[in-house]
Design an enzyme around this catalytic site. Structure first.
Site, short mmCIF file in Angstrom:
data_model
loop_
_atom_site.label_atom_id
_atom_site.label_comp_id
_atom_site.label_asym_id
_atom_site.label_seq_id
_atom_site.Cartn_x
_atom_site.Cartn_y
_atom_site.Cartn_z
N ASP A 165 9.88 5.55 0.15
CA ASP A 165 10.78 5.69 1.08
C ASP A 165 12.67 5.36 0.65
O ASP A 165 12.55 4.40 -0.51
CB ASP A 165 10.50 4.74 2.15
CG ASP A 165 9.23 4.65 2.98
OD1 ASP A 165 8.71 6.08 2.37
OD2 ASP A 165 8.96 4.14 4.28
N HIS B 69 9.09 1.20 -1.61
CA HIS B 69 10.48 1.48 -2.15
C HIS B 69 10.57 2.02 -3.51
O HIS B 69 11.72 0.85 -3.53
CB HIS B 69 11.16 0.85 -0.49
CG HIS B 69 10.67 0.74 0.52
ND1 HIS B 69 9.67 -0.76 0.93
CD2 HIS B 69 11.38 0.65 1.69
CE1 HIS B 69 9.77 -0.59 2.02
NE2 HIS B 69 10.68 0.39 2.94
#
Ligand code: NI
Length: 280
Positions: free
Chosen positions: A85, A229
């Site tokens: 992400d 992430h």
């Protein structure tokens, strides 16, 4: 990209036919001087080339081409959906290199404002290498706390910028912070986006330790969606380690659409682990 979009709006505005002020002035009154024409801030042709990642004089390159869909049976295979992400960032290229070395496919939930001329090559590469792109909002607000108009803009502007650079119409999204409610569900449904949450959180945003992140990801079970992430150095360093560990357990790395198959827009998806058989 914000500047780019603003410029695009300026260009669009300039392109609209404008009735000269003199023609609209009522008869009998002196015609007001027409305002000076606004300076042309950007050449539409140059902007078009920028948006397609081309240099002046180069032919407009076509959108990236995705490989043919894979036929995978995640009932029989040990599938895991790795997700990244908040990017793309320049360092995302290292994640792509590592995934390629392991023939691993993943899903990247991108933040719209991170998509620019500079990073669009990464999105194109993701498409060409069989990864999936997902919508992670324009600038990462808690979607449950903003107005209906803002919510729509968060989703739509990200859809548009990704589509403009890659031709891809995304069908999955992840709400920032995993924060969702009935309004978010309705808005994502309108945009044709399934909501992808996760089954395994590596907590990589909190614990900036590559070994720890890799160990947590390596605890994935078949059917898991793993949250990471690609904006943290430690996560990028964890990816080779976690892939080595999961390779050793015989995992197949799939996109979320490969894991879940056809999904219902608006609905939440967490994992596709085998559920224990109901007790007799
Ligand atoms: Ni996020």
């Amino acid at each position: 990209m914000r500047v780019g979009l603003a410029l695009l709006l300026v260009v669009t505005g300039c392109a609209a036919p404008v009735t000269p002020m003199a023609q609209r002035a009522p008869a009998g009154r002196p015609s007001p001087q027409p305002p000076p024409a606004p300076p042309m801030m950007v050449d539409p042709d140059i902007l078009a080339r920028q948006l397609t990642g081309n240099q002046p004089g180069w032919p407009i390159s076509p959108f990236p081409r995705a490989p043919l869909p894979r036929l995978l049976d995640c009932v029989k295979l040990k599938c895991v959906a790795l997700t990244f992400d908040d990017g793309p960032m320049d360092a995302t290229a290292e994640v792509l290199d590592t995934l390629a070395a392991h023939q691993a496919k993943a899903t990247f939930f991108v933040v719209g404002q991170m998509v620019s001329d500079q990073t669009s090559g990464l999105l194109r590469r993701m498409v060409e290498e069989g990864h999936e792109l997902g919508n992670h909002s324009w600038d990462h607000p808690n979607l449950t706390g903003i107005s209906a108009d803002s919510l729509r803009m968060q989703l739509e502007s990200t859809q548009q910028v990704v589509q403009r650079y890659t031709g891809v119409k995304m069908t999955v999204m992840r709400p920032p912070y995993g924060a969702t409610d009935q309004r978010v569900a309705a808005a994502t449904k309108r945009e044709g986006l399934a909501q992808i949450l996760w089954g395994l959180d590596t907590l990589d945003w909190r614990d900036r330790n590559a070994d720890l992140v890799a160990r947590r990801a390596a605890m994935a079970e078949p059917g898991d969606v793993v949250l990471m992430h690609d904006i943290h150095r430690t996560t990028i360093d964890a990816v080779p380690k976690l892939l080595d560990a999961l390779d050793g357990k015989g995992f197949t790395y799939v996109t979320v659409s490969e894991l879940f198959g056809e999904m219902d827009p608006g609905r939440e998806y967490f994992d596709k682990k085998a559920k224990p058989a109901p007790k007799e």
